[in-house]
Design an enzyme around this catalytic site. Structure first.
Site, short mmCIF file in Angstrom:
data_model
loop_
_atom_site.label_atom_id
_atom_site.label_comp_id
_atom_site.label_asym_id
_atom_site.label_seq_id
_atom_site.Cartn_x
_atom_site.Cartn_y
_atom_site.Cartn_z
CE1 TYR A 200 -3.70 2.41 0.48
CE2 TYR A 200 -2.71 2.89 2.47
CZ TYR A 200 -3.93 3.27 0.91
OH TYR A 200 -4.39 4.78 1.31
CE LYS B 139 -3.35 5.25 -1.49
NZ LYS B 139 -4.68 6.41 -2.80
#
Lengths: 111, 282
Positions: free
Chosen positions: B138, B142
Site C-alpha cells: 500500500y 501511494k
C-alpha cells in the site's frame, strides 16, 4: 450476542438435517445444503458483532429469523417440495447477504 | 465538472455531499460492484461505473472534467494480498486518470500517512519532509502514485491522510492494526472531506500536506479504542498488533491553511454517545 442467534442456528441445523434426509432427489438437496451452509457461515461470522444486537441490527436479524422459519415450514413434517424450499431459501440468502453487507460496511477502515 | 474517483466510499460520499452543497457539478467514478445506493439517493450526481485500470472507461469518465479528486485505491488489508493488483490499481489507475485528464486540470490526490513507514522510534511529530519508506504494498503504491501526480505537470495537492474515523458503530477487526502503546492520530471523516475540498483551491501551489485530526486526536492506541467504545456504550475485548505499525502523531501545522480541523475528539465522543443511546447500547 443477540438472544436470537441460538434459535437461528438451531433452525438452520434443523433444516440441514431435513435436507440430508431427503430421498429421491439427493443431488438437488445436496446443492441446497451447500447454500444453506453459506448462510450458516454468515450467521457464525457475524454472531459476535456489536451492531447486530442494537436497534439497527435486531430488526435485520428478526427478518432473517422469519425467513428461516418460513423455509423450515416448507420441509417440516417430511415435506419434500424442494422447489418451494429453494424459493424460500433465496429469501433467507437475501436477508443474510444484507447482514453481511452491513457488517462489511462497519468494518474498521485504516488508510 | 469535478470527478471524484472512489466516490462511493465513506470519504468519497462526504466529499460529494460537500461539493453538491457548494453548487458544483459532480461526477463519481467507482467500481460497478460497490454500494451506489447512498450516492443515488443524493440526486444530481453523474455516475460512472467502471474500473480505473481500464483506460477506455477512465477516458469516458474524464470527458468534460475540470478537476479531479482521486480517492480510489485498494487499501489494507486487501492491498497486501497482491502487490501486482495494488500497483495496477493505485499507480496504474492514477496514471490512466492523469493521461485522460485535460492538461492543466487541478488534481487532489489522496495519499496516506503510511508513506512515512513505521516511525515509532521518532520523538517528534512526523512532518511532510520526513523521508518516505515503502514498507508494504500500500505505501509503495501511494509513494509511486504521489510521484505520478507531482510529475504530471498538472496543478496538484497531495494529501497524506491519517486513518479515518466515522461517527458510527464500527466493528473492531480481530487484530487492531497498531499496538496499544503506540502513538496514533486519526481524523474525522467530515474533516478529511473538508481538507480535500480546500485542497482543490490551492492546487496551483503544488503542495503536499499531512491531514490528521490535530492535538485532541493525538493519543495512544489503547486510549483511542477505549474512548471510542466507552462513548458508544459497547463492551469490547480488543486485541492489538504486537508490532509497531505505520501510524503516529503528525505535524499538521502546514495544512492549517486548509482550515479543516473542525471536530475535536471530545466532539466525536459526544456524537458517539448520542448514537449509543439511539442504538440502545447506553
Amino acid at each position: 450476542m443477540s438472544a436470537r442467534i441460538p434459535a437461528v442456528k438451531e433452525k438452520l441445523a434443523g433444516i440441514k438435517s431435513m435436507l440430508a434426509a431427503v430421498k429421491g432427489n439427493e443431488g438437488y438437496a445436496a446443492g441446497l445444503q451447500i447454500r444453506l451452509g453459506q448462510v450458516t457461515n454468515v450467521v457464525t461470522e457475524n454472531e459476535s458483532k456489536i451492531w447486530l444486537r442494537t436497534r439497527v441490527g435486531e430488526p435485520m436479524l428478526k427478518e432473517l429469523q422469519a425467513a428461516i422459519d418460513d423455509a423450515y415450514k416448507v420441509l417440516e413434517g417430511g415435506g419434500s417440495d424442494l422447489e418451494s424450499f429453494e424459493a424460500a431459501l433465496k429469501e433467507v440468502e437475501r436477508k443474510a447477504a444484507m447482514i453481511d453487507e452491513e457488517s462489511r460496511r462497519r468494518s474498521m477502515v485504516v488508510t | 465538472m469535478i470527478l471524484v474517483t472512489g466516490g462511493a466510499g465513506r470519504l468519497g460520499y462526504e466529499v460529494v455531499k460537500l461539493l453538491l452543497q457548494q453548487g458544483e457539478e459532480v461526477g463519481v467514478f467507482d467500481l460497478p460492484a460497490v454500494n451506489w445506493s447512498y450516492l443515488e439517493a443524493l440526486k444530481g450526481v453523474n455516475l460512472f461505473k467502471g474500473d480505473v485500470t481500464d483506460p477506455e472507461q477512465v477516458s469516458r469518465a474524464c470527458k468534460g472534467v475540470d478537476a479531479l479528486i482521486h480517492l480510489a485505491a485498494i487499501m489494507p488489508p486487501k492491498s497486501e494480498a497482491s502487490e501486482k493488483l495494488t500497483l495496477n490499481v493505485n499507480v496504474g489507475g492514477t496514471r490512466n486518470l492523469l493521461r485522460a485528464l485535460r492538461r492543466g486540470s487541478p488534481v487532489v490526490f489522496a495519499s496516506s500517512i503510511s508513506v512515512y513507514g513505521v516511525t515509532a522510534s521518532e520523538e517528534q511529530r512526523i512532518g511532510e519532509d520526513h523521508p518516505l519508506t515503502a514498507h508494504d504494498n500500500y505505501s509503495r503504491s501511494k509513494i509511486l502514485g504521489e510521484a505520478a501526480v507531482t510529475e504530471s505537470g498538472n496543478p496538484y495537492t497531495v494529501l497524506r491522510i491519517a486513518p479515518i474515523t466515522v461517527a458510527d458503530l464500527v466493528e473492531l477487526p480481530p487484530i487492531i492494526p497498531y499496538r496499544g502503546e503506540q502513538r496514533v492520530e486519526f481524523i474525522f471523516v467530515e474533516d478529511a472531506a473538508n481538507a480535500i475540498i480546500a485542497a482543490l483551491n490551492v492546487a496551483d501551489d503544488k503542495e503536499t500536506f499531512n491531514v490528521a485530526g490535530g492535538d485532541s486526536w493525538q493519543m495512544l492506541g489503547r486510549e483511542y479504542v477505549d474512548r471510542l467504545y466507552a462513548a458508544l456504550g459497547a463492551e469490547v475485548d480488543p486485541r492489538y498488533s504486537d508490532e509497531n505499525t505505520a501510524v503516529d502523531w503528525y505535524d499538521t501545522s502546514r495544512s492549517k491553511r486548509l482550515a479543516y480541523q473542525r471536530t475535536s475528539f471530545r466532539q466525536l465522543e459526544e456524537r458517539l454517545k448520542a448514537l449509543g443511546e439511539e442504538y440502545g447500547l447506553r
